[in-house]
Design a protein around this motif. Structure first.
Motif, short mmCIF file in Angstrom:
data_model
loop_
_atom_site.label_atom_id
_atom_site.label_comp_id
_atom_site.label_asym_id
_atom_site.label_seq_id
_atom_site.Cartn_x
_atom_site.Cartn_y
_atom_site.Cartn_z
N ARG A 63 1.02 -1.23 0.14
CA ARG A 63 -0.03 0.01 -0.35
C ARG A 63 0.68 1.09 0.10
NH1 ARG A 63 -2.24 3.87 3.33
NH2 ARG A 63 -0.76 3.75 4.93
N LEU A 64 1.78 1.27 0.54
CA LEU A 64 2.58 2.46 0.98
C LEU A 64 3.17 2.18 -0.06
CD1 LEU A 64 3.22 4.56 2.40
CD2 LEU A 64 5.04 3.20 3.93
N ALA A 65 4.36 1.08 -1.13
CA ALA A 65 4.77 1.45 -1.79
C ALA A 65 3.92 2.15 -3.13
CB ALA A 65 5.16 -0.15 -2.17
N ASP A 66 2.58 1.69 -3.23
CA ASP A 66 2.24 2.39 -4.25
C ASP A 66 2.10 3.74 -3.82
OD1 ASP A 66 1.97 0.20 -5.65
OD2 ASP A 66 -0.11 -0.51 -4.71
N LEU A 67 2.08 4.11 -3.17
CA LEU A 67 1.66 5.74 -2.17
C LEU A 67 3.20 6.61 -3.30
CD1 LEU A 67 -0.53 5.99 0.88
CD2 LEU A 67 -0.93 6.54 -1.89
N TRP A 68 3.89 5.74 -2.56
CA TRP A 68 5.44 6.06 -3.10
C TRP A 68 5.40 6.67 -4.53
CZ3 TRP A 68 10.02 4.33 0.25
CH2 TRP A 68 9.86 5.64 2.16
N ARG A 69 5.32 5.20 -5.49
CA ARG A 69 5.45 5.47 -6.89
C ARG A 69 4.28 6.89 -7.18
NH1 ARG A 69 4.84 0.12 -6.17
NH2 ARG A 69 6.83 -1.30 -6.54
N GLU A 70 3.48 6.70 -6.56
CA GLU A 70 2.40 8.16 -7.16
C GLU A 70 2.82 9.20 -7.20
OE1 GLU A 70 -1.40 7.28 -5.65
OE2 GLU A 70 -1.79 5.41 -6.15
N ASN A 71 3.54 9.29 -5.89
CA ASN A 71 3.86 11.13 -5.30
C ASN A 71 5.40 10.57 -5.68
OD1 ASN A 71 2.36 12.61 -3.27
ND2 ASN A 71 1.35 9.83 -2.96
N ARG A 72 5.98 9.91 -6.92
CA ARG A 72 7.01 9.99 -7.45
C ARG A 72 8.62 10.45 -5.66
NH1 ARG A 72 6.46 14.30 -12.94
NH2 ARG A 72 4.18 12.56 -13.90
N ILE A 73 8.67 9.16 -5.39
CA ILE A 73 9.37 9.12 -4.33
C ILE A 73 10.58 9.22 -4.91
CG2 ILE A 73 9.99 8.75 -1.74
CD1 ILE A 73 7.69 10.50 -1.85
N THR A 74 11.75 9.59 -4.59
CA THR A 74 12.83 9.14 -5.37
C THR A 74 13.61 8.72 -4.37
OG1 THR A 74 14.11 11.59 -5.27
CG2 THR A 74 12.72 10.99 -7.45
N GLY A 75 15.08 8.29 -5.19
CA GLY A 75 16.07 7.45 -4.34
C GLY A 75 15.79 6.07 -3.94
N VAL A 76 14.55 5.22 -4.64
CA VAL A 76 13.86 3.57 -3.71
C VAL A 76 13.64 2.74 -4.57
CG1 VAL A 76 13.48 5.46 -1.63
CG2 VAL A 76 11.73 4.51 -3.71
N ASP A 77 14.23 1.40 -4.12
CA ASP A 77 13.36 0.50 -5.37
C ASP A 77 12.85 -0.45 -4.27
OD1 ASP A 77 13.20 -0.94 -7.74
OD2 ASP A 77 14.91 -2.00 -7.74
N PHE A 78 11.62 -0.75 -5.08
CA PHE A 78 10.63 -1.91 -4.41
C PHE A 78 11.27 -3.73 -4.97
CE2 PHE A 78 8.30 1.94 -4.36
CZ PHE A 78 8.39 1.82 -2.98
N ARG A 79 11.72 -4.42 -3.88
CA ARG A 79 12.22 -5.48 -4.61
C ARG A 79 11.39 -7.04 -3.95
NH1 ARG A 79 18.58 -4.98 -4.52
NH2 ARG A 79 18.65 -2.88 -6.47
N PRO A 80 10.80 -8.50 -4.58
CA PRO A 80 10.18 -9.02 -4.02
C PRO A 80 10.52 -9.58 -2.61
CG PRO A 80 10.62 -9.34 -6.46
CD PRO A 80 11.62 -8.77 -5.30
#
Length: 257
Positions: A121-138
């Motif tokens: 849920r939070l990862a999706d919101l970070w993507r929507e708000n274009r939070i930089t410096g991050v990646d999400f892995r399985p």
């Protein structure tokens, strides 16, 4: 610890003269194989204005759980680790966890070995708000099936690291600043067991990412414990986390110098 077996909490300002007295008593007792205190924590309080005006903030995650990824089968390449401090082992598989042990009603957490996780849920919101410096892995469920988990991702910092400057005080605890450098890596990888002051950071290293980390590590290699970098976030990310009411975060002002 009192003779009755109960524990007493004592709160002191860091500039209180009794702090040095605690240091003296603790050193004397430790030489006799005893202890004066069993735990400590430095608390810093900021106004909303101070947090909003800060260029960078240290982000600590208070939701901590075990077993660690390594204990659940996550593979690490130890050949890349420093032979003196143990820093630098590289994760070479997806993060495997016992997801049943993740604290409930949190969006950000870490294992005891500082493997970072974020809710989908939070990862999706970070993507929507274009939070930089991050990646999400399985993240994979520990066990024979090792199936991917939909509810959680491993949080990876991709931004360039930022140097911790010598003005930052580190040590074993507020009463032991490790004058013998027993917990500091001579190669500069680990600057101490704990950070005891606000962070001072090299301004020229910061590229403006919303989430970044320190080049130097803190902590120690012992069992499943590993030295780890400190997380840093922008006011934009802090504002988003506040707006979303993300809980169990420890936030401090950091200083770009």
């Amino acid at each position: 610890m009192l003779p009755s077996g109960t524990v007493r909490k004592v709160t002191l300002p860091t500039d209180d003269g009794r702090v040095s007295r605690v240091r003296e008593i603790d050193r004397a007792l430790r030489q006799q194989g005893q202890m004066f205190f069993a735990g400590w924590r430095i608390l810093r309080h900021y106004s909303a204005g101070e947090l909003k005006s800060a260029e960078l903030l240290k982000l600590g995650l208070e939701a901590v759980f075990e077993p660690t990824g390594e204990a659940c089968g996550t593979a690490y390449d130890e050949s890349t680790a420093c032979t003196l401090c143990g820093a630098g082992a590289r994760q070479v598989s997806d993060l495997s966890l016992d997801v049943r042990r993740i604290p409930q009603r949190v969006d950000l957490a870490r294992t005891l070995a500082h493997e970072l996780i974020i809710s989908a849920r939070l990862a999706d919101l970070w993507r929507e708000n274009r939070i930089t410096g991050v990646d999400f892995r399985p993240i994979r469920r520990a066990g024979a099936r090792s199936e991917p988990v939909k509810e959680w991702h491993q949080l990876i910092v991709t931004a360039p690291p930022v140097d911790i400057l010598p003005a930052t005080l580190t040590g074993n605890d507020p009463f032991d600043h490790d004058e013998d450098n027993a917990q500091r890596c001579p190669k500069g990888h680990v600057v101490g067991l704990n950070v005891l002051s606000e962070l001072s950071l090299r301004r020229g290293d910061y590229d403006g990412s919303d989430l970044t980390w320190t080049r130097q590590l803190v902590g120690m290699r012992s069992g499943v414990l590993r030295p780890h970098p400190l997380l840093l976030m922008s006011p934009k990310l802090h504002g988003l986390l506040t707006e979303l009411k993300v809980k169990r975060l420890d936030v401090e002002v950091a200083h770009l110098v």
